[in-house]
Write a protein that holds these residues in place. Structure first.
Motif: not given
Length: 119
Positions: A27-28, A35-48, A54-64
């Motif tokens: 998890d992240l 910020s705009a233009g930044a990207e945060v990615i996690a194989d688990g959950c993303v908490h901000v 910017g962009r937030a991507i959770a389950g990057a490896r397919g964790n539904t």
């Protein structure tokens, strides 16, 4: 039996435009703004625990089961397990504390239970 412990990557400084942070197999948690233009990615959950611009991507490896949580949604893109929505599609939740999750293979972005929804 107890559930296995999940790894967590903690970022306590703002994530600047152009930066990409990836929490592989974890998890992240970000306790500052993204910020705009930044990207945060996690194989688990993303908490901000700040504003997400910017962009937030959770389950990057397919964790539904992964989710994106943020205290103030102003995101360019939110995705869970490859299903995404861009800013124009999520305008109605702008400025709110939200969670993004998959339900019936569709991305749902909904107010966080118990959160104050001020704009």
């Amino acid at each position: 039996a107890a559930a296995p412990a999940r790894s967590t990557r903690l970022i306590s400084t703002p994530v600047r435009s152009g930066q990409q942070i990836y929490a592989e197999g974890a998890d992240l948690v970000i306790t500052a703004a993204v910020s705009a233009g930044a990207e945060v990615i996690a194989d688990g959950c993303v908490h901000v625990y700040g504003v997400l611009r910017g962009r937030a991507i959770a389950g990057a490896r397919g964790n539904t089961e992964a989710r994106v949580f943020c205290m103030k949604q102003e995101a360019e893109l939110i995705a869970v397990a490859g299903v995404y929505a861009v800013a124009d599609q999520i305008q109605d939740t702008r400025g709110q504390a939200v969670q993004a999750l998959l339900a019936d293979d569709r991305l749902r972005i909904e107010p966080m239970p118990g959160a104050t929804h001020s704009r």
